[in-house]
Design an enzyme around this catalytic site. Structure first.
Site, PDB file in Angstrom:
ATOM      1  N   GLU A 236      13.953  -5.765  -9.909  1.00 24.35           N
ATOM      2  CA  GLU A 236      12.699  -5.251 -10.469  1.00 24.35           C
ATOM      3  C   GLU A 236      12.839  -4.115 -11.458  1.00 24.35           C
ATOM      4  O   GLU A 236      11.846  -3.560 -11.891  1.00 24.35           O
ATOM      5  CB  GLU A 236      11.804  -4.774  -9.333  1.00 24.35           C
ATOM      6  CG  GLU A 236      11.161  -5.911  -8.607  1.00 24.35           C
ATOM      7  CD  GLU A 236       9.775  -5.536  -8.156  1.00 24.35           C
ATOM      8  OE1 GLU A 236       9.687  -4.659  -7.297  1.00 24.35           O
ATOM      9  OE2 GLU A 236       8.807  -6.098  -8.669  1.00 24.35           O
TER      10      GLU A 236
ATOM     11  N   PRO B  35      -4.076  -6.132  -5.217  1.00 31.08           N
ATOM     12  CA  PRO B  35      -3.612  -4.930  -4.511  1.00 31.08           C
ATOM     13  C   PRO B  35      -3.774  -5.102  -3.007  1.00 31.08           C
ATOM     14  O   PRO B  35      -4.499  -5.984  -2.546  1.00 31.08           O
ATOM     15  CB  PRO B  35      -4.539  -3.831  -5.023  1.00 31.08           C
ATOM     16  CG  PRO B  35      -5.627  -4.471  -5.796  1.00 31.08           C
ATOM     17  CD  PRO B  35      -5.360  -5.933  -5.913  1.00 31.08           C
TER      18      PRO B  35
ATOM     19  N   GLU C 287      10.598  -8.460  -2.859  1.00 31.41           N
ATOM     20  CA  GLU C 287      11.177  -7.186  -2.410  1.00 31.41           C
ATOM     21  C   GLU C 287      10.674  -6.981  -0.997  1.00 31.41           C
ATOM     22  O   GLU C 287       9.508  -6.680  -0.786  1.00 31.41           O
ATOM     23  CB  GLU C 287      10.727  -6.039  -3.318  1.00 31.41           C
ATOM     24  CG  GLU C 287      11.135  -6.187  -4.775  1.00 31.41           C
ATOM     25  CD  GLU C 287      12.636  -6.173  -5.004  1.00 31.41           C
ATOM     26  OE1 GLU C 287      13.394  -5.792  -4.085  1.00 31.41           O
ATOM     27  OE2 GLU C 287      13.061  -6.549  -6.105  1.00 31.41           O
TER      28      GLU C 287
ATOM     29  N   GLU D 147      11.996  -2.309  11.159  1.00 30.96           N
ATOM     30  CA  GLU D 147      11.606  -1.175  10.325  1.00 30.96           C
ATOM     31  C   GLU D 147      10.634  -0.273  11.079  1.00 30.96           C
ATOM     32  O   GLU D 147       9.679  -0.759  11.682  1.00 30.96           O
ATOM     33  CB  GLU D 147      10.918  -1.675   9.057  1.00 30.96           C
ATOM     34  CG  GLU D 147      11.876  -1.886   7.926  1.00 30.96           C
ATOM     35  CD  GLU D 147      11.122  -2.165   6.631  1.00 30.96           C
ATOM     36  OE1 GLU D 147      11.405  -1.487   5.646  1.00 30.96           O
ATOM     37  OE2 GLU D 147      10.273  -3.057   6.618  1.00 30.96           O
TER      38      GLU D 147
ATOM     39  N   SER E  95       6.547  -7.316   3.633  1.00 32.54           N
ATOM     40  CA  SER E  95       7.420  -7.581   4.772  1.00 32.54           C
ATOM     41  C   SER E  95       8.215  -8.871   4.584  1.00 32.54           C
ATOM     42  O   SER E  95       7.814  -9.768   3.843  1.00 32.54           O
ATOM     43  CB  SER E  95       6.588  -7.683   6.045  1.00 32.54           C
ATOM     44  OG  SER E  95       5.808  -8.867   5.992  1.00 32.54           O
TER      45      SER E  95
ATOM     46  N   CYS F 236      10.233   1.279   2.136  1.00 35.37           N
ATOM     47  CA  CYS F 236      11.167   0.224   2.561  1.00 35.37           C
ATOM     48  C   CYS F 236      12.612   0.707   2.437  1.00 35.37           C
ATOM     49  O   CYS F 236      13.483   0.232   3.137  1.00 35.37           O
ATOM     50  CB  CYS F 236      10.936  -1.051   1.773  1.00 35.37           C
ATOM     51  SG  CYS F 236      10.945  -0.780  -0.002  1.00 35.37           S
TER      52      CYS F 236
ATOM     53  N   TRP G  28       0.795  -1.229   0.000  1.00 36.64           N
ATOM     54  CA  TRP G  28       0.000   0.000   0.000  1.00 36.64           C
ATOM     55  C   TRP G  28       0.829   1.282   0.000  1.00 36.64           C
ATOM     56  O   TRP G  28       0.283   2.357  -0.169  1.00 36.64           O
ATOM     57  CB  TRP G  28      -0.944   0.033   1.212  1.00 36.64           C
ATOM     58  CG  TRP G  28      -0.297  -0.309   2.531  1.00 36.64           C
ATOM     59  CD1 TRP G  28      -0.395  -1.509   3.184  1.00 36.64           C
ATOM     60  CD2 TRP G  28       0.536   0.508   3.351  1.00 36.64           C
ATOM     61  NE1 TRP G  28       0.340  -1.473   4.349  1.00 36.64           N
ATOM     62  CE2 TRP G  28       0.918  -0.249   4.480  1.00 36.64           C
ATOM     63  CE3 TRP G  28       1.016   1.827   3.244  1.00 36.64           C
ATOM     64  CZ2 TRP G  28       1.754   0.248   5.493  1.00 36.64           C
ATOM     65  CZ3 TRP G  28       1.848   2.321   4.239  1.00 36.64           C
ATOM     66  CH2 TRP G  28       2.202   1.538   5.342  1.00 36.64           C
ATOM     67  N   ASN G  29       2.155   1.179   0.197  1.00 38.62           N
ATOM     68  CA  ASN G  29       2.880   2.447   0.360  1.00 38.62           C
ATOM     69  C   ASN G  29       3.138   3.186  -0.956  1.00 38.62           C
ATOM     70  O   ASN G  29       3.080   4.410  -0.987  1.00 38.62           O
ATOM     71  CB  ASN G  29       4.155   2.266   1.183  1.00 38.62           C
ATOM     72  CG  ASN G  29       5.092   1.229   0.639  1.00 38.62           C
ATOM     73  OD1 ASN G  29       4.743   0.448  -0.244  1.00 38.62           O
ATOM     74  ND2 ASN G  29       6.298   1.205   1.172  1.00 38.62           N
TER      75      ASN G  29
END
Ligand SMILES: *[C@@H]1O[C@H](CO)[C@@H](O)[C@H](O)[C@H]1NC(C)=O
Ligand SMILES: *[C@@H]1O[C@H](CO)[C@@H](O)[C@H](O)[C@H]1NC(C)=O
Ligand SMILES: *[C@@H]1O[C@H](CO)[C@@H](O)[C@H](O)[C@H]1NC(C)=O
Ligand SMILES: CC(=O)N[C@H]1CO[C@H](CO)[C@@H](O)[C@@H]1O
Length: 502
Positions: free
Chosen positions: A478, A188, A265, A401, A244, A299, A163-164
């Protein structure tokens, strides 16, 4: 709820699509259930989307598979041309997409535009990559033998998007898959389904066939089941996930059952290292943009800030001075430079981290380390930016994090010490180092254990450079030349016997 009731105007109303997209048509969940989409800046529900379950997965995958049989035969040029059309349609929809993005993620409007522009560098990159994924011919050590490799699309891919940065990360995955000749089912995050549905709608309009890109939305509760069904479906040949490390390990386990290829990722915990001889102005500019962007929810954000003793006090003074100028508010409010965090869970975590740090001896030099009280927050998930000094490696905020507007400053003395401390984590996504000593810069580049190293910059991600972590921060790349599209291709080796003399 229909798009006509959105709390903001869309120039193109068809982008306010709130149902799943499967085989080119809008569909509801089989159960008929829906879940709410909430504005993190006001706490208000503004839309709802189908709450799919594992029951909905097969139809979406079958549609992608049927389309794959045709789409994989498209010439790379045709794929490239269609990607280019999609790129231009997204560019034209920039304002609408930005408004949706603000209401889903909470980020300020200017940052929403920034994310879309960054996302568009990926669609553009894969327009070029589509036609340049080549095999090779190989001269054999054995007389009379030749070998040729060809690359072919792997099949139906599944993407699990966080979602970020929902637009950037979905475009980075979708564009690579479509460039390679794969079709894709996208799931999503429950916080941000509408942006992903909108870009999928534009893909259809650009001329990708129905079923090239299907989108299944689901709630937080529905997510594990839908993700598992996608990972285990026999027709899904490839999974790409951003999220995560904890969930990444679950995905890996599911994919391992059928030896399925996965790109992961994962989490960061990135160190940001400032030596005495760094330019204060340059370093501060980069740190401010990196750390406070999206209220710390990236991240690759700076998670551990190590400042050498000689510059420490001046650095902290300047950091506090600049950070106190940030204007926290709703992303659509003029002048807002920092929005809310996207989920209330993030506030709980940040408060726990701040409390733990205080108990272990850290000092607060700006902010409170607590959520804004309800009188001021107006229903949103707000926290004033908080800065702490005297942060040590045993504090939770140094080991996990943060993903919130909380920043801890640690002091260090020597290069060897800071390398050991920076590397002492299971993560290895990005690291940042600031110094005007070029020998040291190079040494740090080689010594820091991360997939991406910012050398006098906090802004190192771009479509032409490979994006990806090492250690427990992930597997695969990516973006960048060849490596990213290869994630969606299989390489076949042909061996040919040549008879006769010449
Ligand atoms: C692939 O190509 C190499 C290089 O020529 C050759 O030695 C090898 O036998 C080939 N492998 C297969 C499985 O065909
Ligand atoms: C690495 O961190 C752990 C705690 O996470 C600590 O116990 C250990 O001493 C550290 N090692 C080094 C070399 O700093
Ligand atoms: C990173 O650099 C690009 C290219 O100069 C720029 O457009 C973008 O705004 C920068 N992002 C941040 C967060 O500083
Ligand atoms: C090159 C280098 O110094 N790497 C070190 C990074 O830190 C870890 C743990 O702190 C060491 O194990 C590495 O040797």
């Amino acid at each position: 709820m229909t798009s006509a009731q959105l709390p903001f105007q869309l120039g193109d109303k068809s982008l306010g699509q709130l149902d799943c997209l499967v085989d080119g048509t809008s569909v509801a969940a089989r159960s008929g259930k829906r879940f709410d989409v909430v504005d993190p800046g006001s706490g208000k529900v503004w839309a709802s989307c189908p709450d799919c379950s594992d029951d909905d997965v097969d139809a979406a995958v079958q549609s992608c598979h049927k389309t794959f049989l045709e789409y994989s035969k498209w010439t790379p040029r045709r794929r490239s041309q269609t990607l280019s059309k999609w790129h231009h349609l997204i560019t034209d929809a920039r304002e609408d997409l930005a408004r949706i993005l603000v209401h889903e993620t909470g980020k300020p409007l200017a940052e929403a535009y920034g994310e879309i522009d960054y996302a568009l560098t990926f669609t553009w990159w894969f327009v070029g990559e589509a036609e340049r994924a080549h095999g090779s011919s190989i001269v054999s050590a054995i007389p009379g033998r030749r070998a040729i490799t060809i690359k072919q699309p792997i099949g139906v891919a599944a993407a699990l998007i966080p979602w970020n940065f929902p637009i950037a990360l979905s475009l980075r995955k979708i564009a690579a898959a479509l460039a390679a000749g794969c079709t894709m089912v996208v799931k999503p995050s429950p916080e941000t389904p509408v942006t992903v549905l909108a870009v999928a709608q534009l893909a259809l309009r650009a001329g990708f066939p129905p079923g090239a890109l299907n989108v299944l939305t689901t709630s937080l509760d529905g997510t594990p089941k839908v993700a598992e069904a996608l990972c285990l479906h026999p027709l899904v040949k490839k999974v790409t996930f951003t999220g995560s490390t904890r969930v990444g390990k679950i995905i890996t386990g599911l994919c391992a059952r059928n030896l399925k290829k996965a790109t992961l990722e994962l989490g960061g915990n990135c160190p940001f290292i400032v030596f005495d001889d760094a330019s204060l102005e340059q370093t501060m500019g980069q740190l401010m943009a990196l750390k406070w962007r999206h209220a710390g929810q990236a991240c690759i954000s700076s998670n551990r800030l190590y400042v050498q003793r000689g510059i420490h006090d001046r650095f902290v003074d300047e950091l506090v001075k600049q950070t106190s100028k940030l204007k926290v508010g709703h992303g659509m409010t003029e002048g807002t430079t920092m929005g809310p965090v996207t989920t209330p869970r993030s506030l709980d975590k940040a408060e726990d981290m701040a409390k733990d740090a205080l108990e272990k001896g850290a000092k607060t030099v700006l902010g409170t380390g607590k959520r804004m009280d309800s009188a001021k927050s107006n229903g949103g998930n707000f926290m004033e930016p908080t800065i702490m000094t005297g942060v040590t490696d045993d504090m939770i905020m140094s080991q996990d994090e943060i993903f919130a507007p909380l920043l801890g400053v640690s002091v260090f003395d020597s290069e060897d010490e800071v390398v050991t401390r920076a590397n002492n984590t299971s993560m290895g996504l990005a690291s940042y180092v600031f110094t005007k000593d070029v020998d040291r810069l190079w040494r740090m580049f080689e010594k820091l254990e991360a997939g991406m190293i910012g050398l006098n910059t906090g802004n190192s991600s771009s479509s032409e450079a490979p994006f990806g972590g090492i250690k427990e921060s992930g597997v695969g790349k990516e973006s960048g030349k060849d490596v990213a599209i290869d994630e969606f291709l299989v390489t076949k080796n042909g061996t040919l016997t040549v008879e006769g003399h010449w």
